[in-house]
Design a protein around this motif. Structure first.
Motif, mmCIF file in Angstrom:
data_model
loop_
_atom_site.group_PDB
_atom_site.id
_atom_site.type_symbol
_atom_site.label_atom_id
_atom_site.label_comp_id
_atom_site.label_asym_id
_atom_site.label_seq_id
_atom_site.Cartn_x
_atom_site.Cartn_y
_atom_site.Cartn_z
ATOM 1 N N THR A 142 0.840 -1.200 0.000
ATOM 2 C CA THR A 142 0.000 0.000 0.000
ATOM 3 C C THR A 142 0.874 1.249 0.000
ATOM 4 O O THR A 142 0.608 2.204 -0.728
ATOM 5 C CB THR A 142 -0.955 -0.017 1.210
ATOM 6 O OG1 THR A 142 -1.749 -1.206 1.152
ATOM 7 C CG2 THR A 142 -1.870 1.190 1.203
ATOM 8 N N ARG A 143 1.947 1.226 0.781
ATOM 9 C CA ARG A 143 2.875 2.370 0.787
ATOM 10 C C ARG A 143 3.538 2.544 -0.579
ATOM 11 O O ARG A 143 3.784 3.671 -1.014
ATOM 12 C CB ARG A 143 3.926 2.198 1.882
ATOM 13 C CG ARG A 143 3.422 2.579 3.263
ATOM 14 C CD ARG A 143 4.540 2.644 4.281
ATOM 15 N NE ARG A 143 5.068 1.333 4.619
ATOM 16 C CZ ARG A 143 4.506 0.493 5.487
ATOM 17 N NH1 ARG A 143 3.404 0.822 6.103
ATOM 18 N NH2 ARG A 143 5.058 -0.685 5.723
ATOM 19 N N LEU A 144 3.824 1.436 -1.256
ATOM 20 C CA LEU A 144 4.468 1.532 -2.575
ATOM 21 C C LEU A 144 3.559 2.171 -3.622
ATOM 22 O O LEU A 144 4.042 2.618 -4.662
ATOM 23 C CB LEU A 144 4.925 0.155 -3.052
ATOM 24 C CG LEU A 144 6.169 -0.406 -2.377
ATOM 25 C CD1 LEU A 144 6.483 -1.796 -2.921
ATOM 26 C CD2 LEU A 144 7.361 0.515 -2.563
ATOM 27 N N LEU A 145 2.254 2.242 -3.364
ATOM 28 C CA LEU A 145 1.353 2.922 -4.304
ATOM 29 C C LEU A 145 1.681 4.404 -4.414
ATOM 30 O O LEU A 145 1.274 5.062 -5.367
ATOM 31 C CB LEU A 145 -0.110 2.746 -3.868
ATOM 32 C CG LEU A 145 -0.660 1.325 -3.940
ATOM 33 C CD1 LEU A 145 -2.050 1.291 -3.326
ATOM 34 C CD2 LEU A 145 -0.676 0.816 -5.367
ATOM 35 N N ASP A 146 2.413 4.936 -3.439
ATOM 36 C CA ASP A 146 2.819 6.345 -3.451
ATOM 37 C C ASP A 146 4.277 6.520 -3.869
ATOM 38 O O ASP A 146 4.824 7.619 -3.759
ATOM 39 C CB ASP A 146 2.605 6.969 -2.064
ATOM 40 C CG ASP A 146 1.140 7.087 -1.720
ATOM 41 O OD1 ASP A 146 0.336 7.432 -2.613
ATOM 42 O OD2 ASP A 146 0.782 6.839 -0.555
ATOM 43 N N ALA A 194 -7.975 -6.236 1.055
ATOM 44 C CA ALA A 194 -9.101 -5.294 1.105
ATOM 45 C C ALA A 194 -8.744 -3.971 1.786
ATOM 46 O O ALA A 194 -9.265 -2.919 1.412
ATOM 47 C CB ALA A 194 -10.295 -5.936 1.809
ATOM 48 N N ALA A 195 -7.837 -3.998 2.739
ATOM 49 C CA ALA A 195 -7.446 -2.769 3.434
ATOM 50 C C ALA A 195 -6.796 -1.758 2.488
ATOM 51 O O ALA A 195 -6.780 -0.557 2.772
ATOM 52 C CB ALA A 195 -6.494 -3.094 4.581
ATOM 53 N N ALA A 196 -6.306 -2.220 1.352
ATOM 54 C CA ALA A 196 -5.635 -1.340 0.394
ATOM 55 C C ALA A 196 -6.604 -0.684 -0.584
ATOM 56 O O ALA A 196 -6.197 0.201 -1.345
ATOM 57 C CB ALA A 196 -4.582 -2.109 -0.384
ATOM 58 N N VAL A 197 -7.870 -1.066 -0.572
ATOM 59 C CA VAL A 197 -8.824 -0.544 -1.559
ATOM 60 C C VAL A 197 -8.902 0.979 -1.544
ATOM 61 O O VAL A 197 -8.852 1.603 -2.608
ATOM 62 C CB VAL A 197 -10.213 -1.207 -1.400
ATOM 63 C CG1 VAL A 197 -11.267 -0.486 -2.226
ATOM 64 C CG2 VAL A 197 -10.130 -2.669 -1.793
ATOM 65 N N PRO A 198 -9.002 1.651 -0.380
ATOM 66 C CA PRO A 198 -9.055 3.119 -0.424
ATOM 67 C C PRO A 198 -7.823 3.744 -1.095
ATOM 68 O O PRO A 198 -7.954 4.680 -1.888
ATOM 69 C CB PRO A 198 -9.151 3.524 1.054
ATOM 70 C CG PRO A 198 -9.782 2.336 1.714
ATOM 71 C CD PRO A 198 -9.222 1.144 0.975
ATOM 72 N N LEU A 243 -5.868 2.287 -3.328
ATOM 73 C CA LEU A 243 -5.943 1.969 -4.754
ATOM 74 C C LEU A 243 -6.914 2.908 -5.470
ATOM 75 O O LEU A 243 -6.604 3.419 -6.551
ATOM 76 C CB LEU A 243 -6.390 0.518 -4.963
ATOM 77 C CG LEU A 243 -5.325 -0.544 -4.757
ATOM 78 C CD1 LEU A 243 -5.966 -1.906 -4.596
ATOM 79 C CD2 LEU A 243 -4.348 -0.538 -5.919
ATOM 80 N N MET A 244 -8.059 3.148 -4.870
ATOM 81 C CA MET A 244 -9.042 4.050 -5.480
ATOM 82 C C MET A 244 -8.475 5.463 -5.604
ATOM 83 O O MET A 244 -8.641 6.114 -6.630
ATOM 84 C CB MET A 244 -10.338 4.066 -4.670
ATOM 85 C CG MET A 244 -11.093 2.755 -4.710
ATOM 86 S SD MET A 244 -11.551 2.244 -6.390
ATOM 87 C CE MET A 244 -12.663 3.559 -6.843
ATOM 88 N N ARG A 245 -7.787 5.907 -4.561
ATOM 89 C CA ARG A 245 -7.196 7.251 -4.596
ATOM 90 C C ARG A 245 -6.196 7.362 -5.741
ATOM 91 O O ARG A 245 -6.212 8.333 -6.498
ATOM 92 C CB ARG A 245 -6.510 7.555 -3.260
ATOM 93 C CG ARG A 245 -5.795 8.885 -3.229
ATOM 94 C CD ARG A 245 -5.081 9.139 -1.912
ATOM 95 N NE ARG A 245 -4.372 8.004 -1.362
ATOM 96 C CZ ARG A 245 -3.173 7.579 -1.774
ATOM 97 N NH1 ARG A 245 -2.556 8.199 -2.768
ATOM 98 N NH2 ARG A 245 -2.588 6.542 -1.213
ATOM 99 N N THR A 246 -5.351 6.347 -5.914
ATOM 100 C CA THR A 246 -4.347 6.425 -6.977
ATOM 101 C C THR A 246 -4.986 6.361 -8.357
ATOM 102 O O THR A 246 -4.509 6.992 -9.295
ATOM 103 C CB THR A 246 -3.282 5.319 -6.838
ATOM 104 O OG1 THR A 246 -3.897 4.048 -6.939
ATOM 105 C CG2 THR A 246 -2.538 5.423 -5.531
ATOM 106 N N LEU A 247 -6.073 5.620 -8.490
ATOM 107 C CA LEU A 247 -6.743 5.515 -9.787
ATOM 108 C C LEU A 247 -7.530 6.772 -10.137
ATOM 109 O O LEU A 247 -7.719 7.084 -11.313
ATOM 110 C CB LEU A 247 -7.682 4.310 -9.804
ATOM 111 C CG LEU A 247 -6.986 2.960 -9.811
ATOM 112 C CD1 LEU A 247 -8.004 1.847 -9.606
ATOM 113 C CD2 LEU A 247 -6.214 2.751 -11.093
ATOM 114 N N LEU A 248 -8.001 7.498 -9.124
ATOM 115 C CA LEU A 248 -8.829 8.676 -9.369
ATOM 116 C C LEU A 248 -8.031 9.960 -9.494
ATOM 117 O O LEU A 248 -8.583 10.987 -9.862
ATOM 118 C CB LEU A 248 -9.892 8.809 -8.264
ATOM 119 C CG LEU A 248 -10.907 7.660 -8.228
ATOM 120 C CD1 LEU A 248 -11.816 7.793 -7.016
ATOM 121 C CD2 LEU A 248 -11.709 7.596 -9.506
ATOM 122 N N GLU A 249 -6.732 9.914 -9.180
ATOM 123 C CA GLU A 249 -5.894 11.104 -9.335
ATOM 124 C C GLU A 249 -5.809 11.461 -10.815
ATOM 125 O O GLU A 249 -5.936 10.621 -11.687
ATOM 126 C CB GLU A 249 -4.480 10.834 -8.812
ATOM 127 C CG GLU A 249 -4.385 10.763 -7.324
ATOM 128 C CD GLU A 249 -2.981 10.404 -6.853
ATOM 129 O OE1 GLU A 249 -2.107 10.101 -7.691
ATOM 130 O OE2 GLU A 249 -2.756 10.440 -5.639
#
Length: 75
Positions: free
Chosen positions: A29-33, A55-59, A61-67
């Motif tokens: 999840t940290r690597l998504l940033d 599932a804890a990473a969904v928020p 993931l959504m944030r990175t996809l919506l940027e």
């Protein structure tokens, strides 16, 4: 700086492990940033392969996809 290949390779190993890599969800999840796009993409792929245990990473993931532009490019 650090070699971006390290993050890509680590996330790639975790992706191949699939659900067995569930303990790595916080790190992935940290690597998504991460500043490196390939690292972000591989982290997202690994989280997807982990499946429901990620599932804890969904928020995040959504944030990175919506940027705009998306941090993890859409296909």
């Amino acid at each position: 700086g650090r070699d971006p290949r390290v993050g890509v390779e680590a996330a790639g190993v975790l992706a191949r492990m699939g659900p067995e890599a569930k303990d790595a969800v916080p790190d992935l999840t940290r690597l998504l940033d991460d500043e490196d796009e390939a690292t972000r993409k591989m982290a997202a792929r690994a989280l997807g392969r982990i499946g429901p245990d990620a599932a804890a990473a969904v928020p995040a993931l959504m944030r990175t996809l919506l940027e705009e532009p998306p941090a993890v490019p859409r296909r």
